[in-house]
Design a protein around this motif. Structure first.
Motif, PDB file in Angstrom:
ATOM      1  N   THR A   1      21.445  53.706  27.127  1.00 35.77           N
ATOM      2  CA  THR A   1      20.113  53.920  27.687  1.00 35.77           C
ATOM      3  C   THR A   1      19.052  53.361  26.746  1.00 35.77           C
ATOM      4  O   THR A   1      19.193  53.405  25.522  1.00 35.77           O
ATOM      5  CB  THR A   1      19.846  55.416  27.923  1.00 35.77           C
ATOM      6  OG1 THR A   1      19.966  56.116  26.674  1.00 35.77           O
ATOM      7  CG2 THR A   1      20.842  55.985  28.921  1.00 35.77           C
ATOM      8  N   VAL A   2      17.988  52.836  27.346  1.00 33.78           N
ATOM      9  CA  VAL A   2      16.844  52.314  26.602  1.00 33.78           C
ATOM     10  C   VAL A   2      15.602  52.937  27.203  1.00 33.78           C
ATOM     11  O   VAL A   2      15.307  52.755  28.382  1.00 33.78           O
ATOM     12  CB  VAL A   2      16.773  50.776  26.692  1.00 33.78           C
ATOM     13  CG1 VAL A   2      15.525  50.260  25.986  1.00 33.78           C
ATOM     14  CG2 VAL A   2      18.020  50.138  26.101  1.00 33.78           C
ATOM     15  N   ARG A   3      14.884  53.728  26.413  1.00 36.30           N
ATOM     16  CA  ARG A   3      13.678  54.439  26.861  1.00 36.30           C
ATOM     17  C   ARG A   3      13.961  55.287  28.095  1.00 36.30           C
ATOM     18  O   ARG A   3      13.191  55.316  29.058  1.00 36.30           O
ATOM     19  CB  ARG A   3      12.556  53.443  27.152  1.00 36.30           C
ATOM     20  CG  ARG A   3      11.983  52.792  25.919  1.00 36.30           C
ATOM     21  CD  ARG A   3      10.725  52.016  26.255  1.00 36.30           C
ATOM     22  NE  ARG A   3      10.122  51.428  25.057  1.00 36.30           N
ATOM     23  CZ  ARG A   3       8.995  50.746  25.038  1.00 36.30           C
ATOM     24  NH1 ARG A   3       8.332  50.567  26.175  1.00 36.30           N
ATOM     25  NH2 ARG A   3       8.521  50.229  23.944  1.00 36.30           N
ATOM     26  N   GLY A   4      15.080  55.962  28.085  1.00 38.64           N
ATOM     27  CA  GLY A   4      15.412  56.872  29.163  1.00 38.64           C
ATOM     28  C   GLY A   4      15.991  56.220  30.393  1.00 38.64           C
ATOM     29  O   GLY A   4      16.360  56.908  31.341  1.00 38.64           O
ATOM     30  N   GLU A   5      16.085  54.885  30.434  1.00 37.92           N
ATOM     31  CA  GLU A   5      16.654  54.180  31.577  1.00 37.92           C
ATOM     32  C   GLU A   5      17.965  53.536  31.175  1.00 37.92           C
ATOM     33  O   GLU A   5      18.124  53.064  30.045  1.00 37.92           O
ATOM     34  CB  GLU A   5      15.686  53.114  32.093  1.00 37.92           C
ATOM     35  CG  GLU A   5      14.390  53.683  32.648  1.00 37.92           C
ATOM     36  CD  GLU A   5      13.512  52.590  33.232  1.00 37.92           C
ATOM     37  OE1 GLU A   5      13.933  51.408  33.194  1.00 37.92           O
ATOM     38  OE2 GLU A   5      12.412  52.913  33.722  1.00 37.92           O
TER      39      GLU A   5
ATOM     40  N   ALA B   1      23.965  55.192  21.524  1.00 34.82           N
ATOM     41  CA  ALA B   1      22.580  55.585  21.249  1.00 34.82           C
ATOM     42  C   ALA B   1      21.923  54.610  20.272  1.00 34.82           C
ATOM     43  O   ALA B   1      20.775  54.169  20.484  1.00 34.82           O
ATOM     44  CB  ALA B   1      22.548  57.007  20.692  1.00 34.82           C
ATOM     45  N   ASN B   2      22.641  54.261  19.205  1.00 33.65           N
ATOM     46  CA  ASN B   2      22.091  53.291  18.257  1.00 33.65           C
ATOM     47  C   ASN B   2      21.957  51.911  18.886  1.00 33.65           C
ATOM     48  O   ASN B   2      21.024  51.171  18.591  1.00 33.65           O
ATOM     49  CB  ASN B   2      22.987  53.219  17.015  1.00 33.65           C
ATOM     50  CG  ASN B   2      22.895  54.469  16.166  1.00 33.65           C
ATOM     51  OD1 ASN B   2      21.848  55.102  16.087  1.00 33.65           O
ATOM     52  ND2 ASN B   2      23.995  54.853  15.545  1.00 33.65           N
ATOM     53  N   ALA B   3      22.898  51.581  19.766  1.00 35.69           N
ATOM     54  CA  ALA B   3      22.821  50.293  20.463  1.00 35.69           C
ATOM     55  C   ALA B   3      21.575  50.227  21.343  1.00 35.69           C
ATOM     56  O   ALA B   3      20.931  49.181  21.447  1.00 35.69           O
ATOM     57  CB  ALA B   3      24.079  50.078  21.292  1.00 35.69           C
ATOM     58  N   GLY B   4      21.231  51.356  21.991  1.00 34.49           N
ATOM     59  CA  GLY B   4      20.028  51.390  22.812  1.00 34.49           C
ATOM     60  C   GLY B   4      18.780  51.095  22.002  1.00 34.49           C
ATOM     61  O   GLY B   4      17.897  50.359  22.442  1.00 34.49           O
ATOM     62  N   VAL B   5      18.708  51.667  20.795  1.00 33.52           N
ATOM     63  CA  VAL B   5      17.565  51.404  19.913  1.00 33.52           C
ATOM     64  C   VAL B   5      17.537  49.932  19.510  1.00 33.52           C
ATOM     65  O   VAL B   5      16.479  49.284  19.517  1.00 33.52           O
ATOM     66  CB  VAL B   5      17.631  52.316  18.677  1.00 33.52           C
ATOM     67  CG1 VAL B   5      16.512  51.949  17.703  1.00 33.52           C
ATOM     68  CG2 VAL B   5      17.519  53.776  19.076  1.00 33.52           C
TER      69      VAL B   5
END
Length: 592
Positions: A144-148, A177-181
């Motif tokens: 997820t990226v910014r909740g999406e 989670a780290n990948a999303g950031v």
């Protein structure tokens, strides 16, 4: 010595201690692996490279033989599928990569972690295509990226042959989670780089437009092509055209009349410059070749993307231009398309910029649309300022010519006239031989005065090659064809033709007028013919209307072909139609 029971309890405790120590070491190793994986995915901010690093780090961390990352598209399918573990031969045998069905689609519809001990026996499984390597265990987690949900991370076939555990799932979630950031940072980096490129291009093109560079518009479309990574770019300027009078098509390929033509007085956007191929060098400055076949084409504003953008002054994007755009608003291979308005301020929109990528290429985003719209606004301001500057320069030149004309009229001519009168008065007191010489000088002065007056007249127009030449030459053509016609043709000029028509356009107007009147004399059997030349906005139109027998069915129309070729060479249009009352109506329209 310890009793036997006590010794057994001690051995059991030591064994448990060793097991727990091994668990701690394993957990420490996994955490160390997670830290290494996090470092690996943060080494590059280029999104395509980052996605592959994420998959490689996940397979190494969890000991999976195969891994993949599927990027979820707006239509809930996989628009991109980055995979590791399969050979090139495997990929070739499989053919089309997954698009988000079966077990992979479950994560798209329900973005929660999912494990399967045997893919083949999972209820959501739809099997593997022919040539697909065998896979058994499965672990999938969302990113997820910014909740999406940006995409899903898929891992299969743990190397020790055992199913993925809850601990594996937790590690995968932590990595995701780290990948999303990291993905969000990569997106922001890419957006900042793109915005910098658009701003640099805007400054460069605005400067060229302001200084009046000859190839400014060609440079514009090539720079947009480079920055937007879009093979097709076209600049269409808003104009009012009369090209559909009497049912004529405004331009070849401009679209069907029912899709946008408004008939006589319809509004259009004229393609000023377009490019559909890359120059092959990777630089927009290496070659400025454009698609000359598109220049001058007319895009109707009714029921078209261009018309909607100009009317609403808001950019828009579509994913499939073939479904939504006219042929002149796209290239043959265009899929994703952006259309942005040229708004310099106020309620007027000067045109639109069309930017298209090939089918199958990455779709445009809202960020792309925002940056392109800002760029188009800057270019619109530059074009408006350049136009105002050119108008001021033209007015200054006209003012200078007016001042020179007044000085010649009020001072030079009057002095010469006074000298001539004095010489005439002196001649009557001289002997005949001297009187004849003085009268000859007077005649020379009279001729000089006429030349100066002619120059004054031309200065008050556009110069020695414009007004006098055009009007005089048209009258001469009318006089030349009068015997063949049997009557005098009517010729009228409307608008500042003497101001806006340069030498090249003047030559074309004279040639078209002569060809039109000659054709009428040869074939029309008419009793009247009228030639009307007019300036309408940024277009010059020549209409030749007679009351003769019409065009006829003959296939030999070399004269009409010549008129069409002249118009197209200047980016204009030519139509030959039969008015409702009969006769022939030739319309020749070119941009200024």
């Amino acid at each position: 010595m310890f009793p036997t029971v006590a010794r057994l309890e001690l051995d059991d405790l030591l064994s448990q201690l060793v097991d727990r120590a091994q668990d701690v070491l394993a957990t420490q190793g996994r955490l160390r692996g997670l830290l290494q994986a996090n470092r690996a995915i943060a080494t590059d901010l280029r999104l395509p490279v980052l996605l592959r690093h994420i998959v490689e780090a996940a397979t190494d961390l969890l000991g999976a033989r195969y891994g993949a990352l599927g990027v979820v598209a707006p239509d809930r399918t996989l628009e991109e599928f980055v995979h590791v573990g399969m050979t090139d031969a495997d990929v070739e045998r499989i053919g089309q990569l997954p698009t988000g069905h079966g077990l992979l689609g479950i994560l798209i519809d329900d973005p929660r972690p999912r494990r399967a001990d045997d893919i083949a026996h999972d209820p959501a499984s739809q099997g593997f295509p022919a040539g697909h390597p065998p896979m058994r265990t499965f672990l999938g987690v969302p990113i997820t990226v910014r909740g999406e949900v940006f995409g899903n991370l898929y891992l299969t076939d743990k190397r020790d042959g055992v199913p993925f555990t809850a601990e594996d799932e937790e590690l995968a979630l932590a990595l995701a989670a780290n990948a999303g950031v990291a993905i969000e940072n990569a997106r922001l980096y890419h957006e900042s780089q793109q915005r910098h490129l658009w701003m640099t291009a805007s400054a460069e093109i605005s400067r060229q437009v302001m200084v009046g560079a000859d190839n400014a518009l060609a440079t514009l479309v090539h720079r947009v092509q480079e920055v937007a990574d879009a093979p097709f770019v076209a600049l269409a300027l808003h104009t009012t055209n009369q090209g559909t009078a009497d049912g004529g098509d405004p331009s070849k390929g401009a679209g069907n009349a029912e899709r946008g033509g408004r008939g006589n007085g319809g509004e259009y956007a004229r393609v000023a410059v377009a490019v559909t191929e890359r120059d092959g060098t990777g630089s927009a400055h290496a070659g400025l070749g454009t698609d000359a076949s598109r220049a001058g084409r007319l895009i109707p504003l009714a029921h078209t993307l261009t018309g909607r953008v100009i009317a609403e002054q808001q950019g828009l994007r579509v994913d499939d231009a073939e479904l939504d755009a006219l042929p002149d608003e796209r290239a043959a291979r265009t899929g994703p398309l952006m259309v942005v308005p040229l708004v310099a301020g106020g309620d007027q929109c000067g045109g639109a910029l069309l930017i298209g990528r090939d089918r199958g290429a990455r779709a445009f985003t809202d960020g792309d649309l925002d940056m392109a719209t800002s760029f188009a606004g800057h270019i619109a301001v530059a074009l408006e300022l350049a136009r105002a500057r050119a108008d001021q320069e033209h007015l200054r030149v006209l003012a200078d010519r007016g001042r020179i004309a007044r000085d010649l009229h009020d001072h030079v001519i009057q002095r010469m006239f006074a000298v001539a009168l004095g010489m005439q008065d002196l001649a009557q007191y001289e002997d005949p031989s001297n009187a004849d010489r003085l009268n000859g000088y007077v005649e020379d002065i009279d001729a000089t005065i006429k030349d100066i007056r002619r120059s004054i007249f031309e200065l008050r127009g556009q110069g020695p090659t414009k007004r006098g030449r055009l009007r005089t030459a048209l009258d001469k053509i009318a006089e030349d064809v009068r015997p063949a016609l049997g009557f005098a043709p009517a010729i009228s000029l409307t608008g500042p033709l003497d101001t806006v028509a340069d030498d090249q356009l003047t030559d074309h107007l004279l040639a078209v007028t002569r060809e039109a009147l000659t054709n009428t004399a040869r074939h029309a059997h008419a009793t009247s013919v009228e030639v009307r030349l007019a300036v309408d906005g940024d277009m010059v139109t020549l209409d030749a209307v007679d009351n003769g027998v019409g065009i006829g069915d003959t296939t030999r129309r070399s004269g009409l072909d010549n008129l069409r070729a002249r118009a197209e060479s200047l980016g204009g249009t030519f139509t030959a139609t039969v008015p409702p009352a009969g006769g022939t109506h030739l319309r020749w329209t070119v941009p200024l």
